[in-house]
Design a protein around this motif. Structure first.
Motif, PDB file in Angstrom:
ATOM      1  N   MET A 106       0.845  -1.193   0.000  1.00 35.44           N
ATOM      2  CA  MET A 106       0.000   0.000   0.000  1.00 35.44           C
ATOM      3  C   MET A 106       0.881   1.243   0.000  1.00 35.44           C
ATOM      4  O   MET A 106       1.824   1.345   0.776  1.00 35.44           O
ATOM      5  N   SER A 107       0.550   2.189  -0.889  1.00 31.97           N
ATOM      6  CA  SER A 107       1.348   3.402  -0.973  1.00 31.97           C
ATOM      7  C   SER A 107       1.155   4.253   0.277  1.00 31.97           C
ATOM      8  O   SER A 107       0.129   4.206   0.951  1.00 31.97           O
ATOM      9  N   HIS A 108       2.178   5.033   0.602  1.00 34.56           N
ATOM     10  CA  HIS A 108       2.190   5.890   1.775  1.00 34.56           C
ATOM     11  C   HIS A 108       2.571   7.295   1.307  1.00 34.56           C
ATOM     12  O   HIS A 108       3.295   7.442   0.324  1.00 34.56           O
ATOM     13  N   PRO A 109       2.097   8.358   1.977  1.00 31.34           N
ATOM     14  CA  PRO A 109       2.458   9.720   1.549  1.00 31.34           C
ATOM     15  C   PRO A 109       3.949   9.951   1.393  1.00 31.34           C
ATOM     16  O   PRO A 109       4.379  10.740   0.548  1.00 31.34           O
ATOM     17  N   VAL A 110       4.773   9.255   2.175  1.00 33.05           N
ATOM     18  CA  VAL A 110       6.218   9.451   2.082  1.00 33.05           C
ATOM     19  C   VAL A 110       6.758   9.002   0.736  1.00 33.05           C
ATOM     20  O   VAL A 110       7.810   9.465   0.288  1.00 33.05           O
ATOM     21  N   HIS A 111       6.012   8.132   0.047  1.00 29.86           N
ATOM     22  CA  HIS A 111       6.480   7.629  -1.237  1.00 29.86           C
ATOM     23  C   HIS A 111       6.430   8.685  -2.343  1.00 29.86           C
ATOM     24  O   HIS A 111       6.959   8.464  -3.433  1.00 29.86           O
ATOM     25  N   LYS A 112       5.794   9.826  -2.061  1.00 32.55           N
ATOM     26  CA  LYS A 112       5.867  10.934  -3.005  1.00 32.55           C
ATOM     27  C   LYS A 112       7.292  11.494  -3.075  1.00 32.55           C
ATOM     28  O   LYS A 112       7.693  12.082  -4.077  1.00 32.55           O
ATOM     29  N   TYR A 113       8.035  11.282  -1.996  1.00 32.06           N
ATOM     30  CA  TYR A 113       9.368  11.860  -1.895  1.00 32.06           C
ATOM     31  C   TYR A 113      10.481  10.805  -1.905  1.00 32.06           C
ATOM     32  O   TYR A 113      11.635  11.142  -2.154  1.00 32.06           O
ATOM     33  N   SER A 114      10.130   9.562  -1.602  1.00 29.90           N
ATOM     34  CA  SER A 114      11.149   8.517  -1.511  1.00 29.90           C
ATOM     35  C   SER A 114      10.624   7.197  -2.063  1.00 29.90           C
ATOM     36  O   SER A 114       9.474   6.826  -1.826  1.00 29.90           O
ATOM     37  N   SER A 115      11.499   6.512  -2.806  1.00 27.22           N
ATOM     38  CA  SER A 115      11.173   5.171  -3.287  1.00 27.22           C
ATOM     39  C   SER A 115      11.942   4.104  -2.515  1.00 27.22           C
ATOM     40  O   SER A 115      11.911   2.929  -2.880  1.00 27.22           O
ATOM     41  N   LEU A 116      12.630   4.528  -1.466  1.00 26.20           N
ATOM     42  CA  LEU A 116      13.378   3.571  -0.650  1.00 26.20           C
ATOM     43  C   LEU A 116      12.825   3.465   0.765  1.00 26.20           C
ATOM     44  O   LEU A 116      13.111   2.489   1.469  1.00 26.20           O
ATOM     45  N   ALA A 117      12.050   4.444   1.193  1.00 29.22           N
ATOM     46  CA  ALA A 117      11.483   4.420   2.539  1.00 29.22           C
ATOM     47  C   ALA A 117      10.350   3.404   2.617  1.00 29.22           C
ATOM     48  O   ALA A 117       9.523   3.306   1.706  1.00 29.22           O
ATOM     49  N   ARG A 118      10.331   2.647   3.696  1.00 27.30           N
ATOM     50  CA  ARG A 118       9.252   1.685   3.935  1.00 27.30           C
ATOM     51  C   ARG A 118       8.722   1.928   5.347  1.00 27.30           C
ATOM     52  O   ARG A 118       9.203   1.336   6.325  1.00 27.30           O
ATOM     53  N   PRO A 119       7.734   2.824   5.489  1.00 30.31           N
ATOM     54  CA  PRO A 119       7.217   3.158   6.817  1.00 30.31           C
ATOM     55  C   PRO A 119       6.689   1.937   7.554  1.00 30.31           C
ATOM     56  O   PRO A 119       6.167   0.994   6.943  1.00 30.31           O
ATOM     57  N   VAL A 120       6.834   1.964   8.862  1.00 28.43           N
ATOM     58  CA  VAL A 120       6.329   0.879   9.709  1.00 28.43           C
ATOM     59  C   VAL A 120       4.900   1.237  10.095  1.00 28.43           C
ATOM     60  O   VAL A 120       4.667   2.057  10.983  1.00 28.43           O
ATOM     61  N   GLU A 121       3.932   0.605   9.423  1.00 28.12           N
ATOM     62  CA  GLU A 121       2.525   0.943   9.624  1.00 28.12           C
ATOM     63  C   GLU A 121       1.870  -0.051  10.577  1.00 28.12           C
ATOM     64  O   GLU A 121       1.899  -1.270  10.331  1.00 28.12           O
ATOM     65  N   PRO A 122       1.281   0.438  11.668  1.00 29.72           N
ATOM     66  CA  PRO A 122       0.795  -0.447  12.735  1.00 29.72           C
ATOM     67  C   PRO A 122      -0.396  -1.323  12.362  1.00 29.72           C
ATOM     68  O   PRO A 122      -0.734  -2.241  13.115  1.00 29.72           O
ATOM     69  N   GLN A 123      -1.049  -1.072  11.196  1.00 28.61           N
ATOM     70  CA  GLN A 123      -2.184  -1.921  10.847  1.00 28.61           C
ATOM     71  C   GLN A 123      -1.747  -3.325  10.435  1.00 28.61           C
ATOM     72  O   GLN A 123      -2.576  -4.239  10.368  1.00 28.61           O
TER      73      GLN A 123
END
Length: 283
Positions: free
Chosen positions: A1-18
């Motif tokens: 699932m895409s995350h807002p941070v992916h607008k700025y980074s293609s290497l970041a993988r946020p830790v999403e609690p869901q």
């Protein structure tokens, strides 16, 4: 699932609690920090040193978990075993080369494309800065060379941007210049390696090298694109992690122990896959 941070980074993988595995990490990290602090304080470290080591150990545990996800996208066990082994290393008094670990993580993501899109300008800047920091702070002059290799591999799969192509010689030159200026010319550090450690490294290397080409099709999807990860890219990302571990030997025993976060991931990939296979056989 895409995350807002992916607008700025293609290497970041946020830790999403869901996601249950991510929620487990969010819960475990403060537990790790507190546990390490108490352990180190009780075993003789002063409060400041224990607190610093605990926070750095928590960060190392997170980075090894994240690298474990790249090493074995389909098996959560690998990432958590890597985290546990890293915590054990810190508890035993070893200091981790965190900048090297972070730079290798970014380099692997450039190759594996577990997020999906190619690296953005900010990602390339981060990779260069992390690699430079690893070379200077951790004395890991080989890290910029691995970063350059990662970009070359990505370029083979898909022609990159001009900035990405310029980053390749920049990283390579950084590693070479720091190698020369740092006086590492004779590889004397190799003579400090301890035989027992080398035996363990050889065993892990052989087993991981056997596992990589036997990796089945990846079931996990890319975070942004939603399509399955490319098996060849993931395999090359695994190989990059192995290269990172082996390259640490160039720093001698200090380089090897500083890279315990990387070796924890490699060892965990063997255990994590074995656990999964045993479960599938008994199901």
């Amino acid at each position: 699932m895409s995350h807002p941070v992916h607008k700025y980074s293609s290497l970041a993988r946020p830790v999403e609690p869901q996601y249950p595995s991510n929620l487990a990490v969010i819960i475990l990290l403060p537990v790790i920090a507190v546990s390490l602090f108490l352990w180190l304080a009780l075993t003789g470290a002063d409060m400041v040193d224990a607190g610093t080591a605990a926070l750095l150990g928590m960060l190392g545990a997170f980075l090894s978990w994240a690298l474990g996800r790249e090493m074995d996208p389909d098996h959560n066990a690998t990432a958590f075993i890597a985290m546990a082994l890293t915590v054990l290393a810190v508890a035993l008094g070893y200091s981790l080369d965190l900048l090297s670990l972070a730079a290798l993580l970014f380099a692997v993501r450039v190759i594996s494309r577990t997020v999906g899109p190619p690296a953005k300008i900010g990602d390339l800047v981060a990779l260069v800065l992390l690699s430079l920091g690893a070379a200077i702070v951790d004395n890991a002059w080989w890290i910029p060379l691995l970063g350059a290799l990662a970009l070359v591999i990505d370029e083979v799969f898909e022609r990159g941007t001009l900035i990405q192509r310029l980053a390749i010689p920049a990283l390579a030159a950084t590693g070479i210049i720091i190698f020369i200026s740092g006086g590492y010319g004779g590889f004397e550090a190799l003579g400090t390696l301890i035989r027992g450690w080398v035996v363990a490294v050889v065993v892990i290397t052989i087993l991981v090298a056997i596992n990589i080409p036997n990796t089945e099709d990846i079931r996990s999807n890319m975070d942004v694109l939603g399509s399955p990860c490319d098996r060849r890219r993931v395999q090359l990302g695994m190989a990059m992690i192995l290269f990172g571990g082996l390259a640490s030997l160039l720093g001698g025993q200090a380089g090897l122990t500083g890279a315990l976060g990387i070796w924890a991931v490699l060892a965990a990939s063997l255990a994590g896959r074995n656990i999964t296979l045993q479960k599938s056989e008994t199901a």
